[in-house]
Design an enzyme around this catalytic site. Structure first.
Site, PDB file in Angstrom:
ATOM      1  N   TYR A 240      58.138 -52.780 -28.076  1.00 23.56           N
ATOM      2  CA  TYR A 240      57.354 -53.994 -27.831  1.00 23.56           C
ATOM      3  C   TYR A 240      57.548 -54.921 -29.020  1.00 23.56           C
ATOM      4  CZ  TYR A 240      53.055 -56.787 -27.048  1.00 23.56           C
ATOM      5  OH  TYR A 240      52.137 -57.786 -26.842  1.00 23.56           O
TER       6      TYR A 240
ATOM      7  N   PRO B  24      57.583 -61.668 -39.085  1.00 20.77           N
ATOM      8  CA  PRO B  24      57.232 -61.691 -40.515  1.00 20.77           C
ATOM      9  C   PRO B  24      56.165 -62.714 -40.860  1.00 20.77           C
ATOM     10  CG  PRO B  24      59.609 -61.504 -40.254  1.00 20.77           C
ATOM     11  CD  PRO B  24      59.047 -61.731 -38.877  1.00 20.77           C
ATOM     12  N   GLY B  25      56.142 -63.835 -40.143  1.00 22.48           N
ATOM     13  CA  GLY B  25      55.167 -64.876 -40.438  1.00 22.48           C
ATOM     14  C   GLY B  25      54.057 -65.017 -39.426  1.00 22.48           C
TER      15      GLY B  25
ATOM     16  N   GLY C  42      45.620 -52.851 -22.528  1.00 20.47           N
ATOM     17  CA  GLY C  42      45.847 -51.428 -22.276  1.00 20.47           C
ATOM     18  C   GLY C  42      46.312 -50.707 -23.525  1.00 20.47           C
TER      19      GLY C  42
ATOM     20  N   HIS D 297      37.804 -30.086 -46.653  1.00 20.94           N
ATOM     21  CA  HIS D 297      38.816 -29.108 -47.037  1.00 20.94           C
ATOM     22  C   HIS D 297      39.013 -29.035 -48.548  1.00 20.94           C
ATOM     23  CE1 HIS D 297      39.928 -28.948 -42.786  1.00 20.94           C
ATOM     24  NE2 HIS D 297      40.803 -27.991 -43.058  1.00 20.94           N
ATOM     25  N   GLY D 298      38.411 -29.965 -49.284  1.00 27.71           N
ATOM     26  CA  GLY D 298      38.615 -29.982 -50.720  1.00 27.71           C
ATOM     27  C   GLY D 298      40.073 -30.202 -51.064  1.00 27.71           C
TER      28      GLY D 298
ATOM     29  N   GLU E 285      48.162 -53.260 -32.732  1.00 28.64           N
ATOM     30  CA  GLU E 285      47.620 -53.653 -31.416  1.00 28.64           C
ATOM     31  C   GLU E 285      46.473 -54.660 -31.575  1.00 28.64           C
ATOM     32  OE1 GLU E 285      49.671 -52.762 -29.472  1.00 28.64           O
ATOM     33  OE2 GLU E 285      49.768 -50.668 -28.883  1.00 28.64           O
TER      34      GLU E 285
END
Length: 419
Positions: free
Chosen positions: A161, A166-167, A278, A376-377, A401
């Site tokens: 898609y 860039p701008g 979507g 989980h450290g 998106e």
């Protein structure tokens, strides 16, 4: 292609979900199963539960064992995705007469959530591919649908898609890629940035300027790989989403047949935005899968990790945190599924709900995954543990998106303009 047949044939593969691994699986996690309060099957029809199970099985057996390797070696898992397409996942909401599965937006959300428990990055690309196939199926004429859709639905060919430049990111209507008509061709000049699959895919759904400034001057054309004047930038080095390549797509006097235009001239911006409605549900669904996996990763870690002479599961602060994570997961899931239903039914609140779902789910699911890493450290920061990859892979969902800042603009505009 009817989806029930292939789904039914593979339903016997087993429904255990891969929830933890040091490079592959944590078997103890597999044995514990899904807590009923976060069970993603709640509220689904029997048929939806069937293909959800198939998607979970595929995630566990074909994706999760390779998730870390795909990330570390930046492998685009073409053959695995083609296996997914054999189950009907290459064109989930494309019409069956051109090879699609013909499922609903809710069905699609359920599938992408399940697949993302195995690998978010790969599933996210599959979701973009599905969006492109749907755009061709919906806005293309019969000749275009028959030419492109079958190969896309089977994933013999892959799609990208091409909207962002860039701008022009959030301000998509200001795009500059030009398409000047000369006889029976458009001559494209310009470039697109951050294109998922760029360079490795075969079909590019491109928004380009055929008219004056603003959204009404934008058209949509399909550019095929190998077209003279089409080239690609270097492969980007990303924090996450490493199982899918990202490159700039460059057009230099690239001649594209007028017959490859989807819809009429000036209709491109509308086509792009309808695709993104979507796409926002799809990417939110991928976030749901990551968050679902991380809630279970965190739960399993708390049950086995000991500190101060007892397991972390006895710490009330962590119990409360886990409860909040589970609550936000279920709330996000309900909002995403409501938005999917609204879009399927073409309701007046669909655009706002899609924006709300994307905003809420991608923000909250990232927070869930990040909290799971914290639980989980130091282990959570090691690449041997899946939780860090879920965190890295879904961070970008708050950006693409349509950024979550743009989602806020869409929602507030709806609130302030409706009488």
């Amino acid at each position: 292609m009817a989806v029930v047949g292939p789904l039914a044939r593979v339903a016997r593969l087993g429904s255990s979900i891969c929830r933890n691994h040091r490079l592959i699986l944590n078997r103890s996690s597999q044995r514990r199963g899904i807590a009923s309060c976060i069970d993603p099957a709640h509220g689904l029809t029997d048929e939806q539960k069937e293909f959800q199970k198939v998607a979970f099985d595929f995630a566990a057996n074909e994706m999760a064992p390779h998730m870390a390797e795909w990330d570390q070696k930046e492998i685009f898992p073409v053959e695995t995705m083609r296996k997914a397409a054999q189950l009907g996942f290459g064109g989930i909401y494309v019409q069956p007469d051109v090879g699609g599965s013909g499922l609903s937006r809710l069905d699609t959300s359920v599938i992408f959530e399940a697949l993302s428990t195995g690998c978010v990055s790969t599933t996210a690309y599959i979701s973009i591919h599905n969006m492109c196939a749907w755009m061709i199926d919906t806005f293309g004429n019969n000749e275009q649908r028959e030419k492109f859709c079958p190969d896309l639905c089977s994933m013999e060919k892959f799609a990208s898609y091409c909207l962002t430049e860039p701008g022009s990111g959030s301000d998509a209507a200001s795009l500059l890629t030009s398409a000047q008509r000369k006889g029976d061709h458009y001559i494209l000049n310009g470039s697109k940035a951050f294109i998922s699959g760029g360079g490795d895919t075969d079909v590019y759904v491109v928004m380009c300027r055929t008219g004056s400034k603003g959204p009404k001057g934008i058209s949509c054309v399909v550019v095929e790989k190998g077209t003279p004047g089409l080239s690609f930038g270097k492969k980007e080095q990303k924090v996450g989403w490493n199982s899918q390549p990202t490159r700039a797509v460059i057009f230099e006097d690239c001649a594209v047949p007028v017959t490859n235009r989807l819809g009429e001239e000036g209709q491109g911006f509308s086509i792009a935005m309808k695709g993104l409605n979507g796409g926002r549900i799809n990417i939110a669904s991928c976030s749901l899968g990551a968050a679902h996996a991380c809630v279970q990763l965190a739960r399993d870690h708390l049950l086995v990790r000991k500190q101060f002479g007892e397991t972390l599961s006895n710490n009330q602060f962590l119990q409360f945190k886990l409860a909040e994570m589970a609550t936000k997961l279920v709330a996000s899931r309900l909002l995403v599924r409501e938005a999917a239903t609204a879009l399927q039914e073409n309701r007046s609140d669909a655009v706002s709900l899609c924006s709300m779902a994307k905003l809420f789910a991608t923000d909250e699911c990232f927070n869930i995954c990040n909290q799971a890493l914290q639980m989980h450290g130091g282990y959570g920061y090691l690449k041997d543990y899946a939780v860090q990859q879920f965190v890295r892979d879904i961070r970008v969902h708050q950006i693409l998106e349509g950024t979550n800042e743009v989602m806020r603009m869409i929602i507030s505009r709806n609130l302030l303009t409706e009488s």
